[in-house]
Design a protein around this motif. Structure first.
Motif, PDB file in Angstrom:
ATOM      1  N   CYS A   1      10.969  -6.792  20.732  1.00 17.81           N
ATOM      2  CA  CYS A   1       9.878  -5.926  21.196  1.00 17.81           C
ATOM      3  C   CYS A   1       8.601  -6.339  20.488  1.00 17.81           C
ATOM      4  O   CYS A   1       8.603  -6.612  19.284  1.00 17.81           O
ATOM      5  CB  CYS A   1      10.168  -4.448  20.938  1.00 17.81           C
ATOM      6  SG  CYS A   1       8.903  -3.387  21.692  1.00 17.81           S
ATOM      7  N   ASN A   2       7.512  -6.393  21.241  1.00 18.23           N
ATOM      8  CA  ASN A   2       6.215  -6.767  20.667  1.00 18.23           C
ATOM      9  C   ASN A   2       5.556  -5.611  19.921  1.00 18.23           C
ATOM     10  O   ASN A   2       4.528  -5.794  19.292  1.00 18.23           O
ATOM     11  CB  ASN A   2       5.279  -7.294  21.761  1.00 18.23           C
ATOM     12  CG  ASN A   2       5.212  -6.374  22.968  1.00 18.23           C
ATOM     13  OD1 ASN A   2       6.106  -5.554  23.184  1.00 18.23           O
ATOM     14  ND2 ASN A   2       4.174  -6.507  23.762  1.00 18.23           N
TER      15      ASN A   2
ATOM     16  N   LEU B   1       1.672  -5.486  28.454  1.00 17.86           N
ATOM     17  CA  LEU B   1       1.577  -6.849  28.997  1.00 17.86           C
ATOM     18  C   LEU B   1       1.412  -6.872  30.522  1.00 17.86           C
ATOM     19  O   LEU B   1       1.446  -7.944  31.129  1.00 17.86           O
ATOM     20  CB  LEU B   1       2.831  -7.651  28.594  1.00 17.86           C
ATOM     21  CG  LEU B   1       3.008  -7.866  27.091  1.00 17.86           C
ATOM     22  CD1 LEU B   1       4.355  -8.519  26.790  1.00 17.86           C
ATOM     23  CD2 LEU B   1       1.875  -8.723  26.522  1.00 17.86           C
ATOM     24  N   ILE B   2       1.219  -5.731  31.113  1.00 17.20           N
ATOM     25  CA  ILE B   2       1.117  -5.684  32.584  1.00 17.20           C
ATOM     26  C   ILE B   2      -0.172  -6.380  33.029  1.00 17.20           C
ATOM     27  O   ILE B   2      -1.259  -6.101  32.527  1.00 17.20           O
ATOM     28  CB  ILE B   2       1.117  -4.220  33.083  1.00 17.20           C
ATOM     29  CG1 ILE B   2       2.456  -3.549  32.765  1.00 17.20           C
ATOM     30  CG2 ILE B   2       0.834  -4.161  34.585  1.00 17.20           C
ATOM     31  CD1 ILE B   2       2.483  -2.046  33.023  1.00 17.20           C
TER      32      ILE B   2
ATOM     33  N   LYS C   1       2.888   1.736  17.673  1.00 18.65           N
ATOM     34  CA  LYS C   1       1.972   0.829  16.989  1.00 18.65           C
ATOM     35  C   LYS C   1       2.385  -0.626  17.164  1.00 18.65           C
ATOM     36  O   LYS C   1       3.536  -0.921  17.482  1.00 18.65           O
ATOM     37  CB  LYS C   1       1.960   1.142  15.482  1.00 18.65           C
ATOM     38  CG  LYS C   1       1.430   2.521  15.128  1.00 18.65           C
ATOM     39  CD  LYS C   1       1.601   2.766  13.632  1.00 18.65           C
ATOM     40  CE  LYS C   1       1.244   4.187  13.243  1.00 18.65           C
ATOM     41  NZ  LYS C   1      -0.177   4.473  13.276  1.00 18.65           N
ATOM     42  N   THR C   2       1.424  -1.516  16.910  1.00 22.32           N
ATOM     43  CA  THR C   2       1.738  -2.942  16.862  1.00 22.32           C
ATOM     44  C   THR C   2       2.457  -3.241  15.553  1.00 22.32           C
ATOM     45  O   THR C   2       2.565  -2.387  14.673  1.00 22.32           O
ATOM     46  CB  THR C   2       0.459  -3.794  16.895  1.00 22.32           C
ATOM     47  OG1 THR C   2      -0.268  -3.535  15.685  1.00 22.32           O
ATOM     48  CG2 THR C   2      -0.414  -3.452  18.097  1.00 22.32           C
ATOM     49  N   ARG C   3       2.902  -4.472  15.438  1.00 16.74           N
ATOM     50  CA  ARG C   3       3.579  -4.846  14.195  1.00 16.74           C
ATOM     51  C   ARG C   3       2.622  -4.860  13.007  1.00 16.74           C
ATOM     52  O   ARG C   3       3.044  -4.859  11.857  1.00 16.74           O
ATOM     53  CB  ARG C   3       4.251  -6.204  14.363  1.00 16.74           C
ATOM     54  CG  ARG C   3       5.479  -6.077  15.251  1.00 16.74           C
ATOM     55  CD  ARG C   3       6.081  -7.387  15.668  1.00 16.74           C
ATOM     56  NE  ARG C   3       7.256  -7.109  16.480  1.00 16.74           N
ATOM     57  CZ  ARG C   3       8.468  -6.907  15.986  1.00 16.74           C
ATOM     58  NH1 ARG C   3       8.677  -6.975  14.696  1.00 16.74           N
ATOM     59  NH2 ARG C   3       9.481  -6.653  16.785  1.00 16.74           N
TER      60      ARG C   3
ATOM     61  N   VAL D   1       8.225  -9.169  27.629  1.00 20.28           N
ATOM     62  CA  VAL D   1       7.903 -10.307  26.755  1.00 20.28           C
ATOM     63  C   VAL D   1       8.480 -11.597  27.327  1.00 20.28           C
ATOM     64  O   VAL D   1       8.103 -12.694  26.914  1.00 20.28           O
ATOM     65  CB  VAL D   1       8.392 -10.111  25.299  1.00 20.28           C
ATOM     66  CG1 VAL D   1       7.708  -8.922  24.653  1.00 20.28           C
ATOM     67  CG2 VAL D   1       9.906  -9.977  25.234  1.00 20.28           C
ATOM     68  N   LEU D   2       9.414 -11.482  28.281  1.00 24.73           N
ATOM     69  CA  LEU D   2       9.892 -12.670  28.992  1.00 24.73           C
ATOM     70  C   LEU D   2       9.044 -12.849  30.247  1.00 24.73           C
ATOM     71  O   LEU D   2       8.499 -11.881  30.785  1.00 24.73           O
ATOM     72  CB  LEU D   2      11.369 -12.510  29.362  1.00 24.73           C
ATOM     73  CG  LEU D   2      12.327 -12.361  28.180  1.00 24.73           C
ATOM     74  CD1 LEU D   2      13.778 -12.313  28.665  1.00 24.73           C
ATOM     75  CD2 LEU D   2      12.151 -13.505  27.185  1.00 24.73           C
ATOM     76  N   PRO D   3       8.913 -14.082  30.738  1.00 25.49           N
ATOM     77  CA  PRO D   3       7.987 -14.315  31.862  1.00 25.49           C
ATOM     78  C   PRO D   3       8.522 -13.779  33.186  1.00 25.49           C
ATOM     79  O   PRO D   3       9.724 -13.562  33.354  1.00 25.49           O
ATOM     80  CB  PRO D   3       7.872 -15.837  31.893  1.00 25.49           C
ATOM     81  CG  PRO D   3       9.108 -16.341  31.249  1.00 25.49           C
ATOM     82  CD  PRO D   3       9.506 -15.324  30.229  1.00 25.49           C
ATOM     83  N   VAL D   4       7.612 -13.616  34.124  1.00 23.85           N
ATOM     84  CA  VAL D   4       7.977 -13.166  35.469  1.00 23.85           C
ATOM     85  C   VAL D   4       9.066 -14.068  36.047  1.00 23.85           C
ATOM     86  O   VAL D   4      10.014 -13.588  36.690  1.00 23.85           O
ATOM     87  CB  VAL D   4       6.727 -13.164  36.385  1.00 23.85           C
ATOM     88  CG1 VAL D   4       7.127 -12.925  37.840  1.00 23.85           C
ATOM     89  CG2 VAL D   4       5.731 -12.105  35.921  1.00 23.85           C
ATOM     90  N   ALA D   5       8.931 -15.362  35.798  1.00 28.74           N
ATOM     91  CA  ALA D   5       9.880 -16.329  36.378  1.00 28.74           C
ATOM     92  C   ALA D   5      11.323 -16.020  35.957  1.00 28.74           C
ATOM     93  O   ALA D   5      12.266 -16.272  36.718  1.00 28.74           O
ATOM     94  CB  ALA D   5       9.504 -17.747  35.954  1.00 28.74           C
TER      95      ALA D   5
END
Lengths: 188, 389
Positions: free
Chosen positions: B24-25, B108-109, B140-142, B75-79
């Motif tokens: 997770c980001n 990330l949207i 929160k972010t990291r 976090v993984l690509p659409v592909a």
């Protein structure tokens, strides 16, 4: 007199951003020392606010021709909101009224909040809410100086039962300043 | 899916929860995922095996929903997901309806994701806890920065691209004083569907801010206030807790024993698979968590086990028996059972130390308090006639 944000209220502005002091050359932002001296958490004048949906309800009511018939319902919603926030015990003789003032300054003469003249008699003010769509401010008598607190639309002040001396203080805007007064009528 | 089918020994499958990656980001304060630093991902081979495993099992009868979650899926690509959906389709020889669903933190949207969501009619759930002063306390972010403004950018992307979505908001102790602010937040941001989760006690998140004294009364006040706000607006805002519970309350017949268990209590109604192919059933949150009693909650691996061998394993039998006994306790002792279906095994385990138990904080707040408040709100005022004579 001290100033704080009421518990369970999140304003956009800090106390420092709200607080101005009347000096010889007019209203000026309070210094950091003045802000520090005036901030406290209890037995204070507290900044409060009504939610946007209630402020919108007022504007819709004000623009309609049903202010007199719709005000009771609006006042009930305000009372329910205050009850949910648990800001103060709503008195049995609770009253609310809306007052409109022109852009003239009112802060030259302060009046006591515990002997306020309402439309239906004399009573004690418990809170004021800025119902305008612009910032407004309330002037208060603090120790050895006059201050004012800037309030965004929907925001207001809740005052301790010991009372304060106050009045509206316009910010140079030309339109009417509209304020919801919340208080209780004296029984004597 | 008829809930009555949940009396079976296993299945039918309603929800397949897939963990494309545990990573997770973000670093939310109340997160229960133990492995969210890991950048492992589910390989094509495992994806193939998952869908082969599922479609060849006897638990698939009708369509089901695939939820991509248990890490931040985006976090993984659409592909990656284009390929995964292709793989799922290749194994779906019966042409069953398989719906895909993403539960995302939303940061990330972008337009490419929106195109993907629309092309595959993906059900999108965005986690947002309300205005920034609430959301940023926990999400929160990291590096510890708030994320609300980034989530709202994501939500606006969805809205600009006309992608339907709902939001999930986690209620913490702080949220309970801000029903009006939360309501304004949803209305002002044109959010139409909301689901409230409570801050639960699960796995490494061993304490909840909702666990203290006096919280239950505050929770009831919050729910009551929020219900009033929604009702005042003719229920224009859809709230999962109200929309699901009101019809059940109005239709309740009080026959507790007839009421089927929830998805989380029904074996293989939910199957959760991690990125390595380990799988479990019952509460999805169990996947990846550790247990002194069971070791972990995985009952097999899609690469080496069949579903039949998994449900014949000692671990599954033990878990299943414990969960069934806990469900029995709910049925016998809880007057809310007919509106609840037995709570959530993950909460029972991590709050009470055993699946073989009944009431939890989750029950007290997310079931009992909500039911009580709605029942009270649905009562006509004293003196008001209910019959149109």
């Amino acid at each position: 007199m001290k100033i704080c944000h009421a518990p369970r209220y999140q304003g956009r502005l800090t106390i420092a951003e709200r607080l101005e002091v009347l000096r010889s050359n007019g209203w000026k932002p309070a210094t950091a020392d003045e802000v520090a001296a005036m901030c406290a958490d209890d037995d204070s004048v507290a900044v409060i606010g009504i939610p946007r949906h209630l402020l919108k309800r007022w504007w819709e009511l004000a623009e309609s021709d049903q202010v007199s018939t719709g005000f009771e319902g609006f006042a009930r919603e305000i009372a329910e909101y205050f009850e949910y926030k648990n800001w103060f015990a709503l008195p049995a003789n609770l009253l609310m009224e809306v007052v409109a003032a022109s852009g003239d300054k009112h802060d030259n003469e302060l009046v006591p909040s515990d002997r306020m003249r309402f439309a239906n008699g004399v009573g004690r003010a418990l809170a004021w809410i800025n119902l305008s769509d612009e910032n407004a401010s309330i002037a208060l008598e603090a120790e050895r100086m006059r201050i004012r607190i800037i309030l965004e639309p929907g925001e207001g002040l809740m005052v301790p039962v010991s009372g304060v001396r106050w009045n509206q203080s316009t910010l140079g805007n030309s339109e009417l300043a509209v304020t919801l007064l919340i208080g209780s009528l004296s029984t004597d | 899916m008829a809930a009555g089918n949940r009396w079976r020994i296993a299945g039918p499958l309603e929800l397949l929860v897939l963990q494309p990656t545990p990573f997770c980001n973000l670093d939310c304060a109340y997160c229960y995922l133990p492995d969210r630093d890991s950048t492992r991902r589910m390989s094509d081979a495992t994806l193939n095996r998952v869908f082969e495993f599922v479609f060849s099992s006897r638990i698939v009868e009708q369509g089901f929903t695939v939820v991509w979650h248990a890490g931040e899926p985006m976090v993984l690509p659409v592909a990656y997901y284009e390929r995964a959906i292709e793989i799922a389709g290749a194994h779906n020889s019966g042409g069953l309806q398989v719906r895909h669903s993403f539960q995302t933190n939303g940061v990330l949207i972008d337009d490419a994701w929106c195109d993907f969501f629309k092309a595959h009619q993906v059900n999108v759930g965005v986690s947002v806890d309300g205005p920034a002063f609430l959301h940023d306390r926990n999400r929160k972010t990291r590096k510890g920065a708030g994320t609300q403004h980034r989530v709202m950018e994501g939500i606006r992307q969805l809205q600009r691209n006309e992608v339907p979505f709902h939001v999930i908001s986690v209620l913490t102790r702080e949220s309970l004083d801000y029903a009006d602010e939360l309501y304004d937040f949803y209305v002002d941001n044109e959010i139409r569907e909301v689901a409230f989760n409570i801050e639960e006690i699960e796995g490494p998140h061993a304490a909840s801010t909702l666990g203290g004294a006096g919280i239950e009364a505050r929770f009831r006040r919050f729910i009551g206030r929020f219900f009033d706000l929604v009702a005042r607006d003719d229920m224009a805002l859809s709230v999962r807790e109200f929309d699901s519970m009101v019809p059940m309350i109005l239709g309740a017949n009080g026959n507790q024993r007839d009421f089927p268990p929830t998805q989380e209590n029904a074996p293989c109604a939910i199957v959760s698979v991690d990125c390595e192919g380990n799988f479990t059933t019952y509460s999805p949150e169990l996947l990846g968590l550790k247990s002194s009693h069971y070791g972990d909650f995985a009952i097999g691996n899609v690469n080496t086990d069949t579903l039949a061998s998994a449900i014949n394993s000692d671990k599954f039998r033990q878990m299943s028996n414990d969960i069934a006994r806990g469900l029995g306790k709910c049925r016998e002792t809880c007057e809310y059972y007919s509106l609840c279906g037995g709570g959530a095994p993950v909460n029972k385990y991590f709050e009470n130390g055993s699946f073989d138990s009944a009431e939890t904080m989750f029950c007290r707040l997310n079931r009992k308090a909500i039911i009580d408040v709605i029942v009270a709100k649905l009562q006509p005022p004293v003196g008001v006639a209910t019959d149109a004579a």
